[in-house]
Scaffold this active site. Sequence first.
Site, PDB file in Angstrom:
ATOM      1  N   THR A 122      -0.655 -15.136   3.235  1.00 48.37           N
ATOM      2  CA  THR A 122       0.544 -14.776   2.324  1.00 48.37           C
ATOM      3  C   THR A 122       1.450 -13.872   3.099  1.00 48.37           C
ATOM      4  O   THR A 122       1.340 -13.434   4.057  1.00 48.37           O
ATOM      5  CB  THR A 122      -0.201 -13.813   1.286  1.00 48.37           C
ATOM      6  N   ASP A 123       2.629 -14.202   2.585  1.00 49.99           N
ATOM      7  CA  ASP A 123       3.897 -13.435   3.012  1.00 49.99           C
ATOM      8  C   ASP A 123       3.729 -11.890   2.924  1.00 49.99           C
ATOM      9  O   ASP A 123       4.570 -11.279   3.679  1.00 49.99           O
ATOM     10  CB  ASP A 123       5.095 -13.683   2.288  1.00 49.99           C
ATOM     11  N   TYR A 146      -5.435  -5.563  -0.258  1.00 50.62           N
ATOM     12  CA  TYR A 146      -5.319  -7.172  -0.259  1.00 50.62           C
ATOM     13  C   TYR A 146      -4.653  -7.702   0.937  1.00 50.62           C
ATOM     14  O   TYR A 146      -4.972  -8.615   1.735  1.00 50.62           O
ATOM     15  CB  TYR A 146      -4.739  -7.520  -1.683  1.00 50.62           C
ATOM     16  N   LYS A 150      -6.134 -10.223   4.030  1.00 55.55           N
ATOM     17  CA  LYS A 150      -5.646 -11.258   4.601  1.00 55.55           C
ATOM     18  C   LYS A 150      -5.178 -11.277   6.016  1.00 55.55           C
ATOM     19  O   LYS A 150      -5.299 -12.459   6.527  1.00 55.55           O
ATOM     20  CB  LYS A 150      -4.432 -11.935   3.589  1.00 55.55           C
TER      21      LYS A 150
END
Length: 338
Positions: A122-123, A146, A150
Amino acid sequence: MVTGGAGFIGSNFARMMLEKYPDYRVLVYDKMTYAGNPDNLLDIQDNPRFSFVKGDIADAARVDETVSGYGIDTIVNFAAESHVDRSIDEPGGFIQTDVYGVYVLLEATRKFGLERLLQVSTDEVYGAVLEGSSKEIDLLEPRSPYSASKAGGELLAQAYYVTYGTPTLVTRGSNTYGPYQYPEKMLPLFITNAVEDKPVPMYGDGKYVRDWMHVLDHSSGIDLVLHKGEPGQIYNVGGGNERENIDVTYQVLELLGKPRTLINYVQDRPGHDRRYSVDTAKIRALGWEPQKSFEEGLAETVQWYTGNRWWWEKIKSGEFADYYARMYEQRKVLAKHE
């Protein structure tokens, strides 16, 4: 093997791969937590090239049994705990799935000599980007449990490439929207609440900026990296549609013919990143570019949710109802939109 393939992006990706590659077999491996939904796979479940296995990516024995038993040659990992608010509430599950689960998949890739493992990231691993756009070589500064989990997963993937030569790839996607998205996320939540004439809970001042990308554009980017990306490399996948949350909400309400008075400004969440933006020059050099304009994609998405109430009404009446009460109904309302 599409892990997390009963979720939002994973199910759209699995469907696209079956349609695009008539000689591919696709196995969806999913733990079927709250966001894993068998309804997301209804239209492909009878395809003879499709298989489904219920399992946890953190369960090494189950992963190994599936990889060897089905003759898997490639893994695309969508399996993740992915909602920032839930990660603030219960971070432990995010570490288990997003870090340890990736380790298990990497070990299986190494043990069985798979051709590729693509880790979907994810960015958000870049943290808040107030100016410019993040490049793949930029420092990672995750700011929530989160995004930290990641980042941990993708760093493991890169380490396995360097240490063991494991053929890993990483994609970092921007804010993704479209059909089959669990209604805890902003767009499906706001669309379905507005359809039901319920308040739309807007965090803070509503001026948080996200780069919006349709799920089919995201899926096509992952597909291209899977086939043409260079092992050990990272590729940003972004829609190039930066919008403030409040402006997106105005568009949703306009498409539905609903008043702006449905918007409730509520107490912000901790550590809310102001803006994300990714530089996509690297993946564009492979030949990828998004196909759907934001206006077209948003209109189609609103139409999908209004036309598929059967899909989301039962979700919002189940576990989600307790979560929603905890997250939003108990959150202080700062102001109502005039």
